[in-house]
Scaffold this motif. Sequence first.
Motif, PDB file in Angstrom:
ATOM      1  N   SER A   1       0.907  -1.005  -0.255  1.00  0.00           N
ATOM      2  CA  SER A   1      -0.200   0.050   0.652  1.00  0.00           C
ATOM      3  C   SER A   1       0.417   1.289   0.390  1.00  0.00           C
ATOM      4  O   SER A   1       0.185   2.510  -0.404  1.00  0.00           O
ATOM      5  CB  SER A   1      -0.893  -0.195   1.147  1.00  0.00           C
ATOM      6  N   GLN A   2       2.063   1.042   0.418  1.00  0.00           N
ATOM      7  CA  GLN A   2       2.683   2.727   0.463  1.00  0.00           C
ATOM      8  C   GLN A   2       2.034   3.796   0.943  1.00  0.00           C
ATOM      9  O   GLN A   2       2.570   4.481   0.748  1.00  0.00           O
ATOM     10  CB  GLN A   2       3.131   2.829  -0.843  1.00  0.00           C
ATOM     11  N   LYS A   3       1.731   3.359   2.570  1.00  0.00           N
ATOM     12  CA  LYS A   3       0.669   4.165   3.316  1.00  0.00           C
ATOM     13  C   LYS A   3      -0.624   3.962   2.615  1.00  0.00           C
ATOM     14  O   LYS A   3      -0.835   5.669   3.040  1.00  0.00           O
ATOM     15  CB  LYS A   3       1.707   4.791   3.598  1.00  0.00           C
ATOM     16  N   ASN A   4      -0.847   4.126   1.597  1.00  0.00           N
ATOM     17  CA  ASN A   4      -1.895   4.908   0.988  1.00  0.00           C
ATOM     18  C   ASN A   4      -3.410   4.143   1.103  1.00  0.00           C
ATOM     19  O   ASN A   4      -3.094   2.602   1.097  1.00  0.00           O
ATOM     20  CB  ASN A   4      -2.046   4.246  -0.709  1.00  0.00           C
ATOM     21  N   SER A   5      -4.695   4.648   2.060  1.00  0.00           N
ATOM     22  CA  SER A   5      -5.838   4.395   2.700  1.00  0.00           C
ATOM     23  C   SER A   5      -6.571   3.290   1.494  1.00  0.00           C
ATOM     24  O   SER A   5      -6.679   2.627   1.634  1.00  0.00           O
ATOM     25  CB  SER A   5      -6.345   5.199   2.996  1.00  0.00           C
TER      26      SER A   5
ATOM     27  N   LEU B   1      -5.897   2.261  -0.716  1.00  0.00           N
ATOM     28  CA  LEU B   1      -4.796   0.848  -1.897  1.00  0.00           C
ATOM     29  C   LEU B   1      -4.876  -0.235  -0.965  1.00  0.00           C
ATOM     30  O   LEU B   1      -4.511  -1.381  -1.065  1.00  0.00           O
ATOM     31  CB  LEU B   1      -3.700   1.756  -2.607  1.00  0.00           C
TER      32      LEU B   1
ATOM     33  N   GLU C   1      -8.104   6.090  -8.393  1.00  0.00           N
ATOM     34  CA  GLU C   1      -6.697   5.997  -7.275  1.00  0.00           C
ATOM     35  C   GLU C   1      -6.046   5.026  -7.143  1.00  0.00           C
ATOM     36  O   GLU C   1      -4.384   5.011  -6.901  1.00  0.00           O
ATOM     37  CB  GLU C   1      -7.457   6.650  -5.889  1.00  0.00           C
TER      38      GLU C   1
ATOM     39  N   LYS D   1      -3.105   5.655 -10.366  1.00  0.00           N
ATOM     40  CA  LYS D   1      -1.920   6.298  -9.810  1.00  0.00           C
ATOM     41  C   LYS D   1      -0.537   5.597  -9.517  1.00  0.00           C
ATOM     42  O   LYS D   1       0.669   6.214  -8.689  1.00  0.00           O
ATOM     43  CB  LYS D   1      -2.100   6.951  -8.743  1.00  0.00           C
ATOM     44  N   HIS D   2      -1.025   4.112  -8.410  1.00  0.00           N
ATOM     45  CA  HIS D   2      -0.069   3.244  -8.129  1.00  0.00           C
ATOM     46  C   HIS D   2       0.597   2.175  -8.791  1.00  0.00           C
ATOM     47  O   HIS D   2       0.197   2.173  -9.843  1.00  0.00           O
ATOM     48  CB  HIS D   2      -0.223   3.098  -6.393  1.00  0.00           C
TER      49      HIS D   2
END
Length: 609
Positions: free
Chosen positions: A26-30, A32, A85, A88-89
Amino acid sequence: MFILMKEALQKKMIRPIDFYFGEFISQKNSILMLVATCVSYENSNGHIYLPIKYFKKNYFFSVFNQKLVEKILIILGKKAKWEEELLKHSSVGNGSILTPLVLFKKKIYLYKMWKAEDNILKILDKEYKPKINKKICSRILDNLFPTNKKNIQKIAVALTLINNITFIVGGPGTGKTTTILKIIIALIKSSKKSIKIQLSAPTGKATTHLNEIVKNNIFNLYLSEKEKKNIPYNALTIHNLLGIQKISQKSFFERNSVSRLDVLIVDESSMIDILMMEKIFCSVSENTKLIFIGDHKQLRPIEAGFILKDICYYANYGYNSKTLDYIKELTKYIFLKKSNKKKSNFISNKICTLKKVYRFNKNSGIYFLSNAIYKKNKEIIANLFKNTIKNIFFHETNSIKQYKKMIEYITSNYKNFWDKIHKKTKIKEIIKTFQSYQVLCMLNHSPFGVYALNQQLEQDMHKKKMIKYFYVNDKTWYIGKPIVITKNNECLEVFNGNIGITNVSEKGILQVSFLQANDNIQNIPVKILRDYETAWTTTVHKSQGSEFTNTILILPNFYSQILNKDILYTGLTRSRETLNIFSTKDIFLKTIAKKIDIKNSLIDRINDF
C-alpha cells in the motif's frame, strides 16, 4: 486505515496474510491498503477478482459490520474515485507487466489469478490439427460402440481423438467410468507406436478408484497382449504427479517425466482450482493429450476458481462446422447438426456432456430429487417433505426429541455391521458391510457436525453394549471402531480418505484393517497410526468421488454459510439405492435457494478472446 485493518485482524474478520499483504504493497495509501486486503481476503473465499462496485457499495470483507464500515468511510472522506486512485500506484497494472494487483474492465485481481486465467485461455485457444487416420479411428469406434443408435459416449471418445484438450462432464451414473476405459482403448489402438498414458486425480481416494477400474476385463476383449502393456495401471494424485508441496504450492517436478506423457487423463476435475489447472496445462508438452472428466454440478474446489464449471458454461454452444465434420466422419452420426442457438467457440469444441443415466433406473427417486435440487423444482421438493419419493425419506429435526431419535435411527442401521463383528466374520466382509452405508453431514462442528455426531453415536452404541472401551497410548479404542485417514502416508500405503476398521490380529495385536484397490487387506497396528479421525460420520466434502449403497444426509437445524445447492447435490448423489435426509424443511429450502455469488471473470475473458 492501518489501524482499522489491524482491528479487523484482531476481530478475525481477515487473516494475517491479508493484513500484511495490504500493508506491504500500500505504501501507506489508505485506498490501496483497503483494496489489497479485501482482494486477498476474498480470494480465500473463492473469488478470482472483485468488481469495483464491491468497493463503491462498501461490501468490505463480505461482513456487514456497520461500525467498521462507518470508520472506513470517515477515513476515505468524500466519495472515492476507486479506479482513478488505484491506477496512480505502481502496485496496480493492466496485466502486461508484473504488479501485485491487476485492474481490468472494472475488476481488480491478484496478479497470480490474472496470469493463471491468461495462461489457461492462451493454451485452450491454440489451434490443434488432428493427426489421426480417420478410417482406422472410425473402425475402432464402431467396434467399441457396435449399435447404430446415438451414443454420447461415442462422441466423447471421438472428441479425445480429435482434440488435444477435452472436457467430458456428466452427473452420477452417466457412464464416466466406462467412457474412461473406452478412451484408453481407443487411444492405444489408434496409436502407431507405444503410448504413455497417465491417470490422475486430485485425491488419493479418487486415484484408488482409478486403479480399481483399470482392472476391468474389458481390455481383454479389445487389446492384444502387446497393446495391454500401454494400460495405465498406476494412477497418481496431481500433487504427486507434478511434485507439488501442499505448504508452498511450489512445483518440484522433473519436467521431462511429465512432458514425456502422450496422454494425461484427470478424473474428478470439479475439484481442480484455477492455479492447479494452470500448473497442469503448463507442465505437459503441447503434444500431450489432456482429458478432464468430472461433474461440474458438484462442490467447487477448496481454493479459488471453479474452472470446470466456467468452461462448461459453453457446453450448449455446440461444435463448429470443422469439429462437427470430424465427429460425423468418425462416428457415422450423419444426423448431427450444428447448434443454431448460440455461437460455438474454441471452448465449446472441447466439451462433451454425458446425459444418459445408467446407474439409476428411470423411476429412481435420487435421480429425480438431484435434478429437482439443481433446477429448484418446487413440486418434487414438496413431494420429498411428504415422503412420496421412492427410496428417499425425509426426517424433521426440530427438537431435542427428534435429534435423539435421529441418533438411535443411525445406530440401528449399523446392526448388520455389529452382527458381523460379534460373529467374527472375515474382516474383508466386515469392511465391505461398513462401506455400503455412510452417514454424511455438512459441518465439522455443532451438534449436527462430524465431531459431535461421532461422539453421540459412540455413546449410544456403548449404552446399548455394542462397544467396549479400552485405551492405547491414552486414546480410546474399541473393536469395530472405524477410522478415516486425514493425511497421505506413503510409507504405510494409506491415503487421505481411506477408511479402516479396528480389530485384533491372530497374534493379539490391535490393528486397523484397510481394503486396498487390489482387494487385499492392509493391516496397520494402532500404535503406529497417525493422522486419523473416527469415521461413523464424515463430511460431504470428504465423500466427494465416493458412492455408497445407502446414505444418511444430515443438515444442521440452523443456517450456515456453507449450505448451498452444490453441497446438497453432491451429498444426495453419493447414494445408489436409499437415502435418508435429516433436516428442517426451512433449512432445506434455504439451502436450495442460496445463491453462490463467486466472482470469476473467465467467461468475460473468453469473450475477449
